[in-house]
Each structure stands twice: as structure tokens, then as C-alpha cells.
Design a protein around this motif. Structure first.
Motif, PDB file in Angstrom:
ATOM      1  N   THR A   1      11.687   5.196   2.127  1.00 39.91           N
ATOM      2  CA  THR A   1      10.669   4.621   3.009  1.00 39.91           C
ATOM      3  C   THR A   1       9.996   5.761   3.760  1.00 39.91           C
ATOM      4  OG1 THR A   1      11.899   2.553   3.293  1.00 39.91           O
ATOM      5  CG2 THR A   1      10.219   3.055   4.938  1.00 39.91           C
ATOM      6  N   SER A   2       8.669   5.819   3.705  1.00 39.84           N
ATOM      7  CA  SER A   2       7.946   6.920   4.331  1.00 39.84           C
ATOM      8  C   SER A   2       6.480   6.538   4.472  1.00 39.84           C
ATOM      9  CB  SER A   2       8.079   8.191   3.481  1.00 39.84           C
ATOM     10  OG  SER A   2       7.161   9.176   3.898  1.00 39.84           O
ATOM     11  N   PRO A   3       5.817   6.992   5.556  1.00 40.14           N
ATOM     12  CA  PRO A   3       4.370   6.757   5.675  1.00 40.14           C
ATOM     13  C   PRO A   3       3.593   7.347   4.494  1.00 40.14           C
ATOM     14  CG  PRO A   3       5.284   7.500   7.767  1.00 40.14           C
ATOM     15  CD  PRO A   3       6.374   7.657   6.754  1.00 40.14           C
ATOM     16  N   ALA A   4       4.114   8.454   3.923  1.00 41.60           N
ATOM     17  CA  ALA A   4       3.435   9.080   2.781  1.00 41.60           C
ATOM     18  C   ALA A   4       3.459   8.172   1.554  1.00 41.60           C
ATOM     19  CB  ALA A   4       4.077  10.423   2.453  1.00 41.60           C
ATOM     20  N   ILE A   5       4.498   7.338   1.447  1.00 40.02           N
ATOM     21  CA  ILE A   5       4.582   6.408   0.312  1.00 40.02           C
ATOM     22  C   ILE A   5       3.382   5.472   0.320  1.00 40.02           C
ATOM     23  CG2 ILE A   5       5.862   4.459  -0.649  1.00 40.02           C
ATOM     24  CD1 ILE A   5       7.211   7.070  -1.241  1.00 40.02           C
ATOM     25  N   LYS A   6       3.015   4.993   1.480  1.00 40.44           N
ATOM     26  CA  LYS A   6       1.862   4.097   1.612  1.00 40.44           C
ATOM     27  C   LYS A   6       0.580   4.804   1.183  1.00 40.44           C
ATOM     28  CE  LYS A   6      -0.507   1.166   5.010  1.00 40.44           C
ATOM     29  NZ  LYS A   6      -0.497   0.696   6.428  1.00 40.44           N
ATOM     30  N   GLN A   7       0.444   6.082   1.554  1.00 41.55           N
ATOM     31  CA  GLN A   7      -0.752   6.848   1.203  1.00 41.55           C
ATOM     32  C   GLN A   7      -0.787   7.143  -0.295  1.00 41.55           C
ATOM     33  OE1 GLN A   7       0.065  10.114   3.844  1.00 41.55           O
ATOM     34  NE2 GLN A   7      -1.272   9.308   5.448  1.00 41.55           N
ATOM     35  N   ILE A   8       0.366   7.445  -0.872  1.00 37.50           N
ATOM     36  CA  ILE A   8       0.440   7.696  -2.317  1.00 37.50           C
ATOM     37  C   ILE A   8       0.082   6.427  -3.079  1.00 37.50           C
ATOM     38  CG2 ILE A   8       2.016   8.204  -4.225  1.00 37.50           C
ATOM     39  CD1 ILE A   8       3.526  10.062  -2.224  1.00 37.50           C
ATOM     40  N   ARG A   9       0.580   5.313  -2.590  1.00 33.98           N
ATOM     41  CA  ARG A   9       0.295   4.029  -3.232  1.00 33.98           C
ATOM     42  C   ARG A   9      -1.226   3.771  -3.256  1.00 33.98           C
ATOM     43  NH1 ARG A   9       3.792  -0.167  -3.942  1.00 33.98           N
ATOM     44  NH2 ARG A   9       5.221   0.711  -2.394  1.00 33.98           N
ATOM     45  N   GLN A  10      -1.877   4.052  -2.121  1.00 38.22           N
ATOM     46  CA  GLN A  10      -3.328   3.842  -2.046  1.00 38.22           C
ATOM     47  C   GLN A  10      -4.057   4.733  -3.037  1.00 38.22           C
ATOM     48  OE1 GLN A  10      -5.804   6.077  -0.726  1.00 38.22           O
ATOM     49  NE2 GLN A  10      -7.527   4.633  -0.615  1.00 38.22           N
TER      50      GLN A  10
ATOM     51  N   ASP B   1      -3.814   3.859 -11.516  1.00 40.17           N
ATOM     52  CA  ASP B   1      -2.418   3.906 -11.953  1.00 40.17           C
ATOM     53  C   ASP B   1      -1.638   2.693 -11.458  1.00 40.17           C
ATOM     54  OD1 ASP B   1      -2.471   6.446 -13.358  1.00 40.17           O
ATOM     55  OD2 ASP B   1      -2.752   7.360 -11.389  1.00 40.17           O
ATOM     56  N   LEU B   2      -2.148   2.052 -10.434  1.00 37.84           N
ATOM     57  CA  LEU B   2      -1.579   0.800  -9.911  1.00 37.84           C
ATOM     58  C   LEU B   2      -2.646  -0.287  -9.992  1.00 37.84           C
ATOM     59  CD1 LEU B   2       0.398   1.894  -6.709  1.00 37.84           C
ATOM     60  CD2 LEU B   2       1.369   0.967  -8.809  1.00 37.84           C
ATOM     61  N   LYS B   3      -2.231  -1.490 -10.324  1.00 29.15           N
ATOM     62  CA  LYS B   3      -3.160  -2.619 -10.442  1.00 29.15           C
ATOM     63  C   LYS B   3      -3.560  -3.160  -9.076  1.00 29.15           C
ATOM     64  CE  LYS B   3      -3.025  -2.773 -14.973  1.00 29.15           C
ATOM     65  NZ  LYS B   3      -4.198  -2.420 -15.798  1.00 29.15           N
ATOM     66  N   GLN B   4      -2.704  -2.965  -8.084  1.00 29.67           N
ATOM     67  CA  GLN B   4      -2.986  -3.473  -6.742  1.00 29.67           C
ATOM     68  C   GLN B   4      -2.359  -2.549  -5.705  1.00 29.67           C
ATOM     69  OE1 GLN B   4      -1.145  -7.333  -6.460  1.00 29.67           O
ATOM     70  NE2 GLN B   4       0.925  -6.546  -6.672  1.00 29.67           N
ATOM     71  N   ASP B   5      -2.788  -2.694  -4.467  1.00 31.12           N
ATOM     72  CA  ASP B   5      -2.249  -1.892  -3.366  1.00 31.12           C
ATOM     73  C   ASP B   5      -1.576  -2.831  -2.369  1.00 31.12           C
ATOM     74  OD1 ASP B   5      -1.619  -0.168  -1.352  1.00 31.12           O
ATOM     75  OD2 ASP B   5      -3.695   0.318  -0.802  1.00 31.12           O
ATOM     76  N   SER B   6      -0.245  -2.860  -2.394  1.00 32.60           N
ATOM     77  CA  SER B   6       0.509  -3.739  -1.485  1.00 32.60           C
ATOM     78  C   SER B   6       0.568  -3.168  -0.076  1.00 32.60           C
ATOM     79  CB  SER B   6       1.931  -3.935  -2.013  1.00 32.60           C
ATOM     80  OG  SER B   6       2.658  -2.715  -1.957  1.00 32.60           O
ATOM     81  N   LYS B   7       0.152  -1.894   0.071  1.00 23.69           N
ATOM     82  CA  LYS B   7       0.156  -1.176   1.352  1.00 23.69           C
ATOM     83  C   LYS B   7       1.570  -0.986   1.911  1.00 23.69           C
ATOM     84  CE  LYS B   7      -4.471  -2.857   2.495  1.00 23.69           C
ATOM     85  NZ  LYS B   7      -5.096  -1.675   1.880  1.00 23.69           N
ATOM     86  N   SER B   8       2.563  -1.144   1.072  1.00 23.46           N
ATOM     87  CA  SER B   8       3.951  -0.963   1.497  1.00 23.46           C
ATOM     88  C   SER B   8       4.292   0.522   1.569  1.00 23.46           C
ATOM     89  CB  SER B   8       4.885  -1.657   0.502  1.00 23.46           C
ATOM     90  OG  SER B   8       6.235  -1.323   0.765  1.00 23.46           O
ATOM     91  N   ASP B   9       5.169   0.878   2.521  1.00 20.07           N
ATOM     92  CA  ASP B   9       5.636   2.262   2.630  1.00 20.07           C
ATOM     93  C   ASP B   9       7.009   2.438   1.985  1.00 20.07           C
ATOM     94  OD1 ASP B   9       7.240   0.919   4.404  1.00 20.07           O
ATOM     95  OD2 ASP B   9       6.715   2.134   6.156  1.00 20.07           O
ATOM     96  N   PHE B  10       7.412   1.437   1.175  1.00 19.36           N
ATOM     97  CA  PHE B  10       8.713   1.465   0.494  1.00 19.36           C
ATOM     98  C   PHE B  10       8.507   1.794  -0.984  1.00 19.36           C
ATOM     99  CE2 PHE B  10      12.107  -0.841  -1.866  1.00 19.36           C
ATOM    100  CZ  PHE B  10      13.202  -0.114  -1.385  1.00 19.36           C
ATOM    101  N   TYR B  11       9.280   2.749  -1.496  1.00 12.47           N
ATOM    102  CA  TYR B  11       9.167   3.196  -2.880  1.00 12.47           C
ATOM    103  C   TYR B  11       9.869   2.186  -3.783  1.00 12.47           C
ATOM    104  CZ  TYR B  11       8.862   6.752  -6.634  1.00 12.47           C
ATOM    105  OH  TYR B  11       8.564   7.439  -7.789  1.00 12.47           O
ATOM    106  N   ASP B  12       9.087   1.220  -4.300  1.00 12.03           N
ATOM    107  CA  ASP B  12       9.655   0.129  -5.095  1.00 12.03           C
ATOM    108  C   ASP B  12       9.353   0.313  -6.578  1.00 12.03           C
ATOM    109  OD1 ASP B  12       6.947  -0.357  -5.158  1.00 12.03           O
ATOM    110  OD2 ASP B  12       7.035  -2.184  -3.960  1.00 12.03           O
ATOM    111  N   GLN B  13       9.740  -0.685  -7.367  1.00  7.94           N
ATOM    112  CA  GLN B  13       9.543  -0.616  -8.816  1.00  7.94           C
ATOM    113  C   GLN B  13       8.074  -0.504  -9.180  1.00  7.94           C
ATOM    114  OE1 GLN B  13      11.958  -0.569 -11.435  1.00  7.94           O
ATOM    115  NE2 GLN B  13      10.081   0.008 -12.532  1.00  7.94           N
ATOM    116  N   GLU B  14       7.232  -1.208  -8.459  1.00 11.30           N
ATOM    117  CA  GLU B  14       5.800  -1.165  -8.731  1.00 11.30           C
ATOM    118  C   GLU B  14       5.268   0.261  -8.597  1.00 11.30           C
ATOM    119  OE1 GLU B  14       2.216  -4.077  -7.543  1.00 11.30           O
ATOM    120  OE2 GLU B  14       3.006  -2.943  -5.830  1.00 11.30           O
ATOM    121  N   LEU B  15       5.668   0.940  -7.533  1.00 15.76           N
ATOM    122  CA  LEU B  15       5.225   2.317  -7.333  1.00 15.76           C
ATOM    123  C   LEU B  15       5.835   3.245  -8.377  1.00 15.76           C
ATOM    124  CD1 LEU B  15       3.553   4.250  -5.653  1.00 15.76           C
ATOM    125  CD2 LEU B  15       5.534   4.599  -4.168  1.00 15.76           C
ATOM    126  N   MET B  16       7.065   2.960  -8.786  1.00 15.45           N
ATOM    127  CA  MET B  16       7.699   3.762  -9.837  1.00 15.45           C
ATOM    128  C   MET B  16       6.834   3.756 -11.104  1.00 15.45           C
ATOM    129  SD  MET B  16      11.629   2.483  -9.263  1.00 15.45           S
ATOM    130  CE  MET B  16      12.255   3.115 -10.813  1.00 15.45           C
TER     131      MET B  16
END
Length: 533
Positions: free
Chosen positions: A230-239, A246-261
Motif C-alpha cells: 500500500t503506497s500513495p505511489a501505487i495510486k499514481q502508477i495505476r493512473q 495497460d489498465l482498462k480502468q482506474d480504481s484509484k486504489s493505492d493497494f497493489y492488487d491483482q488488477e495492477l499486477m
């Protein structure tokens, strides 16, 4: 030239200014509303010479312009009976948006051409000037978009793939017949060019919309990010990965989950990175490179596509090597039949960018050690160990050193020969562990192929004289055996740091030999741009 005032009374005696789709500045009519006349432009050698004295910045186009008019019997190209033709207006529109082609060159005397297309301007050049200016504009456009850097310069920068040969006169004839070819024509430009053009548009829109946000980390406390972090950077990487697709949607979560993987894996595939879920500092630094750098990379590779003769990719069978991606592709019948990882020359022995024709495959080859390696590397080893050659399965042969066939031979168990003055070829290697590295610049210039056996099998699969059993026996390492190919196979060794795959995904690769930087200076430095004007 006065402006027209259109009314019902004058419709019968006036000619309307030409308007073309979204072209905002229309070509001015060259007829008088009270005394309509047929436009007549006379072009001859004297008028051409006088034109280039008047417009000296266009002098470099004179030979091409003369050839065009000679082929057309010195007839007007850009005027019909009333005004500038539709094709002339479309070409003017394309020159106005050269940026869409990744080109920053400026057309000399463009402001004079603008006068011929600007209804609100009371000043316009003489018809003969407009005629010849438009022909020069065509040569300017064609040389920048279809040709790019001239062949002599290509050799200076170490690009020895076959050079394009174009006839601007014949191209002009084909464009006049079908002006839609200005938008896309795979007979004029390598198909990859148009794919990069679409990506250029996408990245410029990302830049315009301000979506390329910097990913912030605390350098003092930073630790590699892994799944379940869990990190604020995770949210920025996701965006960022969402913006890139590379991602179909942006959940804006700061948790490194399967979707981000899954998104991270897509990103790493597109950048030639080791495929794992770890996000380290180097990955963050790469993501934080300015989008302007990505845009410039796309533009540089569009330029490289201009140099490629379109017929190269239309061959029935060929091998393409891309140095920055460390990948080889064997293409047959318009499909990738085999892809393999490779490693290439180091910075002291860079793999040359050129093409050849593979004419034979050598199984269980000898390695004739280049004299430079003998002098710079082996002499010291032999001086320290008198048994060095024997211990490494080497021997003297006619005053030169060679390594005998076998599984430890530096060329592995098979090599693919395409005669060339650089003495470069493709071959197997016993050093399979080197393929684990992201940056694979380990050889003395040759191309080491991970799937070398598979490449031989694919090339020979339609040859009844070489069944799999015979190939495996020839690769046993006992003695050198040569297979002469019944048909030569073109081999293209290129250098592309950006490439769009068939599925539309854009891949970026490290500029391992610094060629992007050199080409950038050649094309886009202030001196280079001013020389084009």
C-alpha cells in the motif's frame, strides 16, 4: 485581387472560390467577375530559372522541379480552367499539418504560398510564381515525408539497409489520380509508419490533456513495491498505466492488487523488461521520463520508417532483427513464424545495421576466431597457460586459431550465413544464461540466437532433404555440415527504439547504441532545422 461578393445577380457571371472540406484558407479564384477568362500558365526553362533566382532558398529542389515539368511537357500542374486544383488545396492542407507526420521542417516562402490560398488577403503572387511554388511545396513535402534523410547521410550514420529510390514525378502522377494516397499509402511508406503516426497522435493528446503526471516517491525511504503493498505511489502508477492503456480502468486504489499486477506485466512487456511484479526505482525513473521524450522517440522512428523500401516487408520470407528490442523475427507468408530473444554486439563492437541474403546453414560449425580477438584476448591467455587452446577445444589452422565443433563452441551448434563485408552472422550460443539479462549487448558484433535450433527447423521445415532427425544429427557437434538453402532468405538488421505490434500495442526499447540521440541532433537541432528552411 479583390474579394468576391456573392449575390443572386452575379451567380451567372462569377466563379466561386474553391473550398475543400475542412480547409479554412481556400484557393483564390483567378477570374474577374465582370470579365471571366480562362487561366493560362506557361512554364518553360526560362521561367523556371527566373523563379529560382527570385526564390533562392528553394534552389536545392530545382533539379527535381525541372524533371517533373519535363515529364509533363511543361504543362501547368496546379491550375485547372478556373483556379487551383483540389489536389493543390489538399497538398497545402497536408503541409500545414506536417507536425502530424512528426516533421518540424518549415517550407521556405510559405507565407507567399499562403497568399494564394487566403481569400482575405488582397495580395497574391503571380500565377507562374504560385504554379512553381506549389511544385516546390510538393517536392518539399515528398522529400520530407516519403524519403527522409538522403542516402549519403544514412551511410554516414551507419544505416546500411537498402536505400529507397523514388521518382517524385511518378509519385505525383499517382497522387493526382488518387489524392487519398496522401493520407495513407503502403506503397510509399513502410506500414509501420502509419501505426507510429497513430501513436504519435495519442501521446500528443495525453500531453495536451496534462495526463502525464509525475510519480512521487520518498527517495530516502523508498523500497521496491510488490503485490499487497500500500503506497500513495501505487495510486499514481495505476493512473499512469490506465492512461497508457495497460489498465482498462482506474480504481484509484493505492493497494497493489491483482488488477495492477496485470497492468504492470503489460507495461513491462511493452518496454522489454524482466517479467515480474516488482516495481523498483529504475521503473519509477523510466515512468517519470518526460512525455516529450516519448514523443520524440516516436518521431525518430517514423523517420527511420521513411528510409525503408516498402518492398522489403512484402517479401515471401525474411528474417528481421531489431537490435534495441533484442529480438529476432522469422516471417513467412506475411506472418511471424518464429520469434526469438537474441543478444548483440557490445558498444566496442556494435552490430552493424545492414541487410544480406542467407544462403546456407552450417551445423556443428568451426569458429574461426577473428585475429582481433586472438591479439586482444587470447594471446595473454595462451602466454599464461600453454594448454589454453586444447582446454578450450581450439587449434591452430593455417596460422589462425579456430575452435572445433562441439556443445561448448562459441557459435553453439548452428550458424546462419549471409555473406557480408562486416563478417556478421547469426548463430547459436552455449551461454544461454545471458538471455536472462534485460540489456543484452555481449557479443563481438554477431547475433546470438536463443532459439537457434527452432529457427533452423522452421527455415527447413518444407525441405524434404532435411527432416528433423537429420538436422538433430547434424547438430550433434561431431563434424561441420553445411546445408545450402534452395532459396536465399533476406535478412534485415534494423534499429527501432519504438515499434507498434499487430495488436496496436506500442513498445519502447532502450537506445542501446545512442543512435536516437545522434539522429535527434541530425534532424531536430536548431542548425538542422535552419538548414531545411
Amino acid at each position: 485581387m479583390r474579394n468576391f461578393t456573392f449575390s443572386l445577380i452575379l451567380i451567372a457571371t462569377s466563379f466561386f472560390a474553391f473550398s475543400f472540406n475542412s480547409l479554412t484558407a481556400t484557393a483564390k479564384s483567378n477570374t474577374d467577375i465582370t470579365n471571366p477568362v480562362v487561366i493560362s500558365v506557361t512554364v518553360d526553362a526560362a521561367s523556371i530559372n527566373a523563379f529560382f533566382k527570385k526564390y533562392p532558398k528553394l534552389k536545392k529542389y530545382q533539379k527535381d522541379v525541372e524533371d517533373i515539368y519535363s515529364a509533363k511537357g511543361y504543362k501547368s500542374i496546379w491550375y485547372d480552367d478556373k483556379h487551383i486544383t483540389e489536389f493543390g488545396a489538399l497538398l497545402y492542407q497536408k503541409v500545414n499539418v506536417l507536425k502530424d507526420q512528426g516533421i518540424e521542417a518549415k517550407m521556405p516562402y510559405k507565407e507567399v504560398i499562403d497568399q494564394a490560398f487566403n481569400e482575405s488577403d488582397n495580395i497574391e503572387p503571380p500565377q507562374i510564381d504560385t504554379e512553381l511554388l506549389l511544385t516546390n511545396m510538393y517536392v518539399f513535402y515528398a522529400s520530407n515525408v516519403y524519403s527522409g534523410v538522403d542516402p549519403a547521410t544514412l551511410k554516414k550514420i551507419g544505416w546500411y539497409l537498402p536505400a529507397k529510390t523514388l521518382s517524385y514525378s511518378r509519385i505525383l502522377d499517382s497522387l493526382i489520380v488518387d489524392s487519398s494516397r496522401l493520407n495513407e499509402d503502403e506503397y510509399l511508406l513502410f506500414a509501420q509508419y502509419y501505426k507510429l503516426q497513430d501513436i504519435l497522435k495519442k501521446y500528443r493528446q495525453i500531453e495536451k490533456d496534462g495526463l502525464w503526471q509525475k510519480i512521487t516517491i520518498d527517495s530516502a525511504t523508498y523500497r521496491d513495491m510488490r503485490p499487497d503493498t500500500t503506497s500513495p505511489a501505487i495510486k499514481q502508477i495505476r493512473q499512469r498505466l490506465y492512461v497508457l492503456g495497460d489498465l482498462k480502468q482506474d480504481s484509484k486504489s493505492d493497494f497493489y492488487d491483482q488488477e495492477l499486477m496485470d497492468g504492470v506485466m503489460n507495461y513491462k512487456k511493452r518496454h522489454g523488461l524482466t517479467l515480474n511484479y516488482i516495481i523498483n526505482r529504475d521503473h519509477i525513473n523510466q515512468m517519470n521520463e518526460p512525455i516529450s521524450k516519448r514523443i520524440k522517440t516516436i518521431m525518430l522512428n517514423m523517420e527511420r520508417c521513411r528510409w525503408i523500401p516498402t518492398k522489403l516487408a512484402k517479401a515471401k520470407e525474411y528474417v528481421m532483427v531489431n537490435i534495441p528490442s533484442f529480438r529476432l523475427y522469422y516471417v513467412k507468408n506475411d506472418k511471424i513464424d518464429l520469434a526469438s530473444d537474441i543478444f548483440v554486439g557490445n558498444r566496442l563492437s556494435e552490430t552493424v545495421i545492414f541487410s544480406g541474403n542467407m544462403d546456407r546453414i552450417v551445423f556443428s560449425p568451426y569458429w574461426n576466431v577473428p585475429n582481433s580477438i586472438v591479439q586482444n584476448e587470447l594471446k595473454l591467455q595462451m602466454a599464461n597457460n600453454k594448454n589454453y587452446l586444447a582446454e578450450n577445444n581450439m587449434e591452430w589452422n593455417g596460422g589462425k586459431v579456430r575452435q572445433k565443433p562441439g556443445p561448448k563452441n562459441s557459435l553453439g551448434l548452428v550458424k546462419f550465413m549471409f555473406p557480408n563485408p562486416n563478417d556478421i552472422y547469426m548463430h547459436d550460443t552455449p551461454a544461454k544464461s545471458l538471455f536472462q539479462f534485460e540489456k543484452r549487448t555481449f557479443s563481438h558484433g554477431c547475433i546470438n540466437v536463443k532459439e537457434a535450433r527452432e529457427l533452423a527447423l522452421h527455415i527447413l521445415k518444407d525441405d524434404p532433404d532435411w527432416p528433423v532427425e537429420k538436422i538433430d544429427k547434424a547438430m550433434s557437434g561431431e563434424k561441420e555440415t553445411t546445408c545450402m538453402l534452395k532459396s536465399k532468405i533476406p535478412v534485415y538488421i534494423g534499429y527501432f527504439t519504438c515499434w507498434v505490434q499487430e495488436n496496436g500495442d506500442v513498445h519502447f526499447y532502450a537506445d542501446v547504441y545512442g543512435r536516437d540521440e545522434s539522429l535527434d541532433k541530425l534532424l531536430y537541432s536548431s542548425d538542422a532545422v535552419s538548414m531545411k528552411d
